[in-house]
Design an enzyme around this catalytic site. Structure first.
Site, mmCIF file in Angstrom:
data_model
loop_
_atom_site.group_PDB
_atom_site.id
_atom_site.type_symbol
_atom_site.label_atom_id
_atom_site.label_comp_id
_atom_site.label_asym_id
_atom_site.label_seq_id
_atom_site.Cartn_x
_atom_site.Cartn_y
_atom_site.Cartn_z
ATOM 1 N N GLU A 35 11.836 -0.436 -30.546
ATOM 2 C CA GLU A 35 13.135 0.200 -30.391
ATOM 3 C C GLU A 35 14.283 -0.763 -30.711
ATOM 4 O OE1 GLU A 35 13.235 3.920 -27.346
ATOM 5 O OE2 GLU A 35 14.012 2.062 -26.508
ATOM 6 N N HIS A 80 -14.286 -3.818 -31.920
ATOM 7 C CA HIS A 80 -15.369 -2.958 -32.407
ATOM 8 C C HIS A 80 -14.813 -1.707 -33.093
ATOM 9 C CE1 HIS A 80 -18.576 -5.259 -30.340
ATOM 10 N NE2 HIS A 80 -17.504 -5.682 -29.679
ATOM 11 N N LYS A 126 15.013 14.820 -30.287
ATOM 12 C CA LYS A 126 15.512 15.519 -29.092
ATOM 13 C C LYS A 126 16.392 16.686 -29.506
ATOM 14 C CE LYS A 126 15.805 11.436 -26.144
ATOM 15 N NZ LYS A 126 16.731 10.561 -25.440
HETATM 16 O O1 PA5 Z 1 14.947 2.052 -23.821
HETATM 17 C C1 PA5 Z 1 15.465 3.139 -23.696
HETATM 18 O O2 PA5 Z 1 16.699 3.279 -23.682
HETATM 19 C C2 PA5 Z 1 14.636 4.386 -23.537
HETATM 20 O O3 PA5 Z 1 13.284 4.160 -23.698
HETATM 21 C C3 PA5 Z 1 14.864 4.972 -22.158
HETATM 22 O O4 PA5 Z 1 14.485 4.053 -21.193
HETATM 23 C C4 PA5 Z 1 14.104 6.279 -21.988
HETATM 24 O O5 PA5 Z 1 14.434 7.179 -23.003
HETATM 25 C C5 PA5 Z 1 14.405 6.895 -20.631
HETATM 26 O O6 PA5 Z 1 15.774 7.124 -20.500
HETATM 27 P P1 PA5 Z 1 16.412 7.448 -19.103
HETATM 28 O O7 PA5 Z 1 16.230 6.292 -18.205
HETATM 29 O O8 PA5 Z 1 17.850 7.722 -19.405
HETATM 30 O O9 PA5 Z 1 15.714 8.675 -18.570
#
Ligand code: PA5
Length: 430
Positions: free
Chosen positions: A282, A303, A417
């Site tokens: 990310e 394996h 989303k």
């Molecule tokens: O790193 C990030 O920003 C995402 O992976 C969030 O942690 C994830 O989408 C969960 O978001 P939230 O804590 O707003 O529910």
């Protein structure tokens, strides 16, 4: 480097040499300075840098007491969250907790799997349970669905007053639906600082409360991170393992090694690889750039994936995570007839055999054209995991800056989303 965490680059020879590292050093140190001076891209999301050392003894006691209060009234504690609001705690608990402690915690809300949720609800019907629901935005679909269902069961079983004793929300100080729910229903809460992004939040209440619920020593966790903070603030690439790791990754990427496999040899560390995948994927995968982060659990995957790693497309490199201190037990037993031919390792601990498997794999993969390096932690302890988290967070920040991206945003996660909400008919979505 410290005894608790050491970064070893022996198996890079032939792939990345001193000249390569010297060639990239200036860029690394500039990126590191941007981070330390907090004036690079995404600098409004650098709250994670100061998390270790930011909690007073009283803050930590409050978290421990909240965890104990849930433990006291339940034999199962549900942690609801997804992505950065779940993976760090999961990685930590799996890595350091013995089974009795691990089994007290169950995670939910990290997918949209109806059968898994139904199974969990049925299990909870017959158990005394409590909930820590975690969402920074407070509006994420997966944990919201899980919480709606689990909260409804809580209310049915214990009534509003009983539920209020059994729910703790971890969310923004005042924004989002979860904050609103906490306020309206009188649930206790912990705050996720605005300047701490999800994948960098393991050392905030997002990770600390579930860890405390599982009996992890969160003081030691933070001490480990604090020790590492000092080490990775050094302005010299050779004594700063986070800078060296960032240098190695970028040097390899420039030589066409566009996939990194984070490989562990101990099952309890497998969720560290999951957490690492999120952190690096990310943070770096944007603007058409990035090193694809993959994970392997060896020797199991030797394996299966082992074939590809040894002889497939030579565009990969590998980073091993090894806990140096292993388990003395169990040992391979001796048998008089030696029918399976294993007496040559009789008396060795299984962990020692595993360590030889690591050494052999590192050598074979290197010889097969896969450069590899190893992050050694002393042991699977709260202190070492704290150090590891902070080391990797710093490394990805420096690495992302050198790659030329903002490591602290994630604009790409919104696309699916939007489409999903459109298909679901969410009000306000065209
Ligand atoms: O790193 C990030 O920003 C995402 O992976 C969030 O942690 C994830 O989408 C969960 O978001 P939230 O804590 O707003 O529910």
């Amino acid at each position: 480097m410290s005894d608790k965490l050491r970064y070893d680059i022996t198996n890079l020879s032939g792939f990345v040499n001193d000249t390569d590292l010297a060639g990239i050093e200036r860029e690394i140190l500039e990126a590191h300075k941007l981070l330390q001076d907090k004036n690079g891209p995404g600098s409004d999301f650098l709250g994670w840098m100061d998390l270790p050392g930011s909690f007073s003894s009283q803050d930590i006691s409050e978290i421990d007491e909240a965890a104990a209060s849930l433990d006291d009234c339940s034999d199962l504690m549900v942690v609801i969250g997804i992505g950065g609001s779940y993976l760090g705690a999961k990685a930590l608990i799996e890595s350091v907790c013995p089974p009795k402690q691990r089994e007290k915690i169950v995670f939910a809300g990290f997918d949209i799997c109806g059968s898994a949720l139904q199974e969990l609800i049925e299990k909870l019907e017959t158990r005394d349970f409590s909930v820590n629901v975690i969402s920074k935005s407070g509006t994420t679909t997966e944990p919201a669905i899980a919480f709606r269902m689990i909260e409804s069961l809580l209310l049915r079983k214990y009534g509003p007053e009983g539920a209020a004793k059994r729910v703790i929300c971890t969310t923004d100080k005042d924004k989002g639906a979860l904050r609103q729910i906490a306020t309206q229903r009188g649930y206790r809460s912990f705050v996720i600082p605005r300047d701490v992004g999800g994948r960098f939040s393991v050392l905030s209440p997002v990770g600390l409360l579930p860890a405390a619920m599982a009996g992890v020593d969160i003081r030691r966790l933070l001490e480990g991170a604090l020790e590492q903070k000092e080490i990775v603030s050094r302005k010299d690439m050779n004594s700063n393992p986070a800078c060296l790791y960032a240098a190695v990754r970028n040097a390899l990427w420039r030589k066409g090694k566009v996939t990194e496999i984070f490989s562990v040899f101990e099952n309890p560390l497998r969720y560290v690889a999951e957490w690492w995948k999120q952190l690096f994927g990310e943070s770096e995968g944007k603007q058409g750039k990035g090193i694809f982060p993959a994970g392997c659990v060896f020797s199991t995957d030797l394996h299966s994936m082992g074939q590809f790693v040894q002889e497939g497309n030579r565009n990969i490199f590998e980073t091993f995570l090894i806990a140096r201190k292993g388990e003395p037990k169990p040992e391979v037993p001796r048998e008089d007839d030696d029918a399976d031919g294993l007496n040559y390792i009789a008396g060795m601990s299984v962990d020692e055999v595993n360590k030889r498997a690591y050494e052999a794999t590192a050598k074979a993969h290197c010889e097969g054209g896969v450069p590899n390096s190893t992050i050694f932690i002393e042991e699977r302890s709260a202190f070492c995991l704290g150090a590891l988290f902070y080391f990797l967070e710093t490394a990805v920040a420096v690495s992302g800056y050198v790659l030329g991206v903002n490591p602290f945003d994630q604009p790409g996660v919104e696309a699916y989303k939007k489409e999903m909400f459109r298909l679901l008919g969410k009000p306000g979505i065209d």
